[in-house]
Motif scaffolding. Sequence first.
Motif, PDB file in Angstrom:
ATOM      1  N   ARG A 179       0.816  -1.212   0.000  1.00  0.00           N
ATOM      2  CA  ARG A 179       0.000   0.000   0.000  1.00  0.00           C
ATOM      3  C   ARG A 179       0.858   1.274   0.000  1.00  0.00           C
ATOM      4  O   ARG A 179       0.332   2.377  -0.186  1.00  0.00           O
ATOM      5  N   MET A 180       2.145   1.126   0.226  1.00  0.00           N
ATOM      6  CA  MET A 180       3.032   2.285   0.251  1.00  0.00           C
ATOM      7  C   MET A 180       3.146   2.886  -1.146  1.00  0.00           C
ATOM      8  O   MET A 180       3.112   2.174  -2.146  1.00  0.00           O
ATOM      9  N   ASP A 181       3.286   4.212  -1.198  1.00  0.00           N
ATOM     10  CA  ASP A 181       3.476   4.893  -2.473  1.00  0.00           C
ATOM     11  C   ASP A 181       4.623   4.221  -3.233  1.00  0.00           C
ATOM     12  O   ASP A 181       5.739   4.090  -2.698  1.00  0.00           O
ATOM     13  N   PRO A 182       4.407   3.765  -4.459  1.00  0.00           N
ATOM     14  CA  PRO A 182       5.436   3.018  -5.193  1.00  0.00           C
ATOM     15  C   PRO A 182       6.752   3.772  -5.348  1.00  0.00           C
ATOM     16  O   PRO A 182       7.833   3.171  -5.284  1.00  0.00           O
ATOM     17  N   GLU A 183       6.671   5.077  -5.568  1.00  0.00           N
ATOM     18  CA  GLU A 183       7.904   5.863  -5.730  1.00  0.00           C
ATOM     19  C   GLU A 183       8.700   5.875  -4.442  1.00  0.00           C
ATOM     20  O   GLU A 183       9.934   5.714  -4.446  1.00  0.00           O
ATOM     21  N   LEU A 184       8.009   6.052  -3.304  1.00  0.00           N
ATOM     22  CA  LEU A 184       8.691   6.037  -2.011  1.00  0.00           C
ATOM     23  C   LEU A 184       9.258   4.651  -1.723  1.00  0.00           C
ATOM     24  O   LEU A 184      10.412   4.524  -1.285  1.00  0.00           O
ATOM     25  N   ALA A 185       8.464   3.618  -1.973  1.00  0.00           N
ATOM     26  CA  ALA A 185       8.927   2.255  -1.721  1.00  0.00           C
ATOM     27  C   ALA A 185      10.171   1.945  -2.550  1.00  0.00           C
ATOM     28  O   ALA A 185      11.123   1.315  -2.059  1.00  0.00           O
ATOM     29  N   GLY A 186      10.183   2.404  -3.797  1.00  0.00           N
ATOM     30  CA  GLY A 186      11.341   2.174  -4.648  1.00  0.00           C
ATOM     31  C   GLY A 186      12.576   2.883  -4.138  1.00  0.00           C
ATOM     32  O   GLY A 186      13.694   2.336  -4.194  1.00  0.00           O
ATOM     33  N   ARG A 187      12.397   4.111  -3.636  1.00  0.00           N
ATOM     34  CA  ARG A 187      13.542   4.871  -3.108  1.00  0.00           C
ATOM     35  C   ARG A 187      14.105   4.195  -1.863  1.00  0.00           C
ATOM     36  O   ARG A 187      15.324   4.101  -1.687  1.00  0.00           O
ATOM     37  N   LEU A 188      13.215   3.699  -0.992  1.00  0.00           N
ATOM     38  CA  LEU A 188      13.661   3.012   0.218  1.00  0.00           C
ATOM     39  C   LEU A 188      14.430   1.745  -0.144  1.00  0.00           C
ATOM     40  O   LEU A 188      15.491   1.458   0.436  1.00  0.00           O
ATOM     41  N   ALA A 189      13.897   0.992  -1.098  1.00  0.00           N
ATOM     42  CA  ALA A 189      14.541  -0.261  -1.480  1.00  0.00           C
ATOM     43  C   ALA A 189      15.902  -0.015  -2.123  1.00  0.00           C
ATOM     44  O   ALA A 189      16.853  -0.782  -1.931  1.00  0.00           O
ATOM     45  N   THR A 190      16.023   1.075  -2.889  1.00  0.00           N
ATOM     46  CA  THR A 190      17.271   1.379  -3.584  1.00  0.00           C
ATOM     47  C   THR A 190      18.345   1.908  -2.642  1.00  0.00           C
ATOM     48  O   THR A 190      19.515   1.488  -2.707  1.00  0.00           O
ATOM     49  N   LEU A 191      17.946   2.814  -1.737  1.00  0.00           N
ATOM     50  CA  LEU A 191      18.936   3.501  -0.894  1.00  0.00           C
ATOM     51  C   LEU A 191      19.194   2.790   0.426  1.00  0.00           C
ATOM     52  O   LEU A 191      20.257   2.977   1.034  1.00  0.00           O
ATOM     53  N   GLY A 192      18.256   1.971   0.894  1.00  0.00           N
ATOM     54  CA  GLY A 192      18.437   1.353   2.198  1.00  0.00           C
ATOM     55  C   GLY A 192      18.359   2.385   3.304  1.00  0.00           C
ATOM     56  O   GLY A 192      17.944   3.526   3.100  1.00  0.00           O
ATOM     57  N   SER A 193      18.775   1.998   4.504  1.00  0.00           N
ATOM     58  CA  SER A 193      18.711   2.909   5.641  1.00  0.00           C
ATOM     59  C   SER A 193      19.923   2.763   6.533  1.00  0.00           C
ATOM     60  O   SER A 193      20.641   1.746   6.477  1.00  0.00           O
ATOM     61  N   ARG A 194      20.157   3.781   7.348  1.00  0.00           N
ATOM     62  CA  ARG A 194      21.187   3.731   8.391  1.00  0.00           C
ATOM     63  C   ARG A 194      20.571   4.229   9.677  1.00  0.00           C
ATOM     64  O   ARG A 194      20.030   5.338   9.738  1.00  0.00           O
ATOM     65  N   THR A 195      20.641   3.420  10.705  1.00  0.00           N
ATOM     66  CA  THR A 195      20.087   3.802  12.002  1.00  0.00           C
ATOM     67  C   THR A 195      21.191   4.280  12.935  1.00  0.00           C
ATOM     68  O   THR A 195      22.340   3.842  12.840  1.00  0.00           O
ATOM     69  N   ALA A 196      20.810   5.189  13.813  1.00  0.00           N
ATOM     70  CA  ALA A 196      21.711   5.684  14.851  1.00  0.00           C
ATOM     71  C   ALA A 196      20.978   5.585  16.188  1.00  0.00           C
ATOM     72  O   ALA A 196      19.909   6.172  16.351  1.00  0.00           O
ATOM     73  N   ILE A 197      21.541   4.833  17.114  1.00  0.00           N
ATOM     74  CA  ILE A 197      20.976   4.684  18.451  1.00  0.00           C
ATOM     75  C   ILE A 197      21.986   5.230  19.446  1.00  0.00           C
ATOM     76  O   ILE A 197      23.151   4.812  19.450  1.00  0.00           O
ATOM     77  N   ASN A 198      21.544   6.183  20.282  1.00  0.00           N
ATOM     78  CA  ASN A 198      22.447   6.831  21.220  1.00  0.00           C
ATOM     79  C   ASN A 198      22.208   6.344  22.650  1.00  0.00           C
ATOM     80  O   ASN A 198      21.068   6.132  23.068  1.00  0.00           O
ATOM     81  N   PHE A 199      23.308   6.181  23.371  1.00  0.00           N
ATOM     82  CA  PHE A 199      23.286   5.817  24.779  1.00  0.00           C
ATOM     83  C   PHE A 199      24.084   6.852  25.567  1.00  0.00           C
ATOM     84  O   PHE A 199      25.079   7.398  25.068  1.00  0.00           O
ATOM     85  N   GLY A 200      23.651   7.114  26.784  1.00  0.00           N
ATOM     86  CA  GLY A 200      24.358   8.071  27.623  1.00  0.00           C
ATOM     87  C   GLY A 200      25.664   7.512  28.163  1.00  0.00           C
ATOM     88  O   GLY A 200      25.973   6.331  27.988  1.00  0.00           O
ATOM     89  N   PRO A 201      26.466   8.353  28.849  1.00  0.00           N
ATOM     90  CA  PRO A 201      27.683   7.869  29.501  1.00  0.00           C
ATOM     91  C   PRO A 201      27.359   6.816  30.559  1.00  0.00           C
ATOM     92  O   PRO A 201      26.208   6.626  30.938  1.00  0.00           O
ATOM     93  N   ARG A 202      28.399   6.147  31.035  1.00  0.00           N
ATOM     94  CA  ARG A 202      28.232   5.127  32.076  1.00  0.00           C
ATOM     95  C   ARG A 202      27.453   5.698  33.256  1.00  0.00           C
ATOM     96  O   ARG A 202      27.712   6.811  33.717  1.00  0.00           O
ATOM     97  N   ARG A 203      26.483   4.945  33.754  1.00  0.00           N
ATOM     98  CA  ARG A 203      25.676   5.367  34.898  1.00  0.00           C
ATOM     99  C   ARG A 203      25.756   4.307  35.974  1.00  0.00           C
ATOM    100  O   ARG A 203      25.913   3.119  35.705  1.00  0.00           O
TER     101      ARG A 203
END
Length: 345
Positions: free
Chosen positions: A165-189
């Motif tokens: 159901r996703m817009d085909p143009e958007l779905a194609g861009r996602l499939a072509t470019l992939g993704s990069r995630t960034a998860i941040n954690f604080g200093p030692r607690r």
Amino acid sequence: MTQATAADAATFAVAVPALGPDVRCHVLQPGRPPLFIEPAGERLLDRAQFRQWSRTVRPALDALILEHGGIVLRGFPTAGTEDFADFIEQFPAFDGGYAGGRAPRETISGRVMEATRLSASVRLAVHSEMAYRRDYPRRIAFFSRKTAEVGGETLITDVRHLAERMDPELAGRLATLGSRTAINFGPRRDADDASYAHMDERGWNQSFHTEDPAEVNRLCAERGLEPVWHEDGSLTVLNALEPFVVHPQTGRKLYRSILHMLPQVENPEQDLERRKRQKYPTGATLGNGERLTDAERAHIDQLCDQTTYSWPWRDGDVMVLDNLQVWHGRNPYQGTRDVQVALLD
């Protein structure tokens, strides 16, 4: 499926012979997850009988989780953590564990963990468990030991048809470019907080369950992650991912990503300031570094909203979801809420 009796007129009965005569099943709407399973008599109210039944019908439960996207066991003798732990023991565990996981949660006993320590005022957006990782549990189980007095429902979203159901143009861009995630954690607690207004506040040592940065680096390498250490002692974990996956059993293409999600926070203004200070702001970009536009994010959110459901939970409810086909989230709540989880394969 046939509509249920007037005593349960809001549901639709489902016949599941493989579960035997001691249970009855229903759904809230035809074709909508989950499938509710309840005792039909007194026999399965006995813990020993319930234990024997659940192990006997385990193959049928597996098939129902796959077919319906998830099941809810309601009214069975599952009042405490030990009952939930015994039930999930029959399912294979997720070998990857939760070291470096995003949610602020601690182990309660064995394979049973807290759901999240995210502040009660925050609505946890629906998501696939560990969608920011290459390795993830195929199923996830929830146990409502204590239902909140107000709100706190566990939300679910049926994403089986989202990709198509996703817009085909958007779905194609996602499939072509992939993704990069960034998860941040604080200093030692030194200690975990009882609740967190922002997930980034949790110390890396609390999330990775070690005080040794070298061990964190080893765990990241094992999981295909890139750790980036900062001068203030905080940590960012980067990961390249494909936004779409193929379900290993159904063969269906499914969207599995946090590209459209904003951080889950109590104070959006403080979050904006935090993100300005971060070298790699928490969240996900396309593989070329671009973020989704507001319109693209809204499009995916709208698709999710169309198949997001909730219902009043009861103490003792146990839910098992197919983690790829059905996402989960949480409504804000007031009072006391004790929901526990387990990661399954």
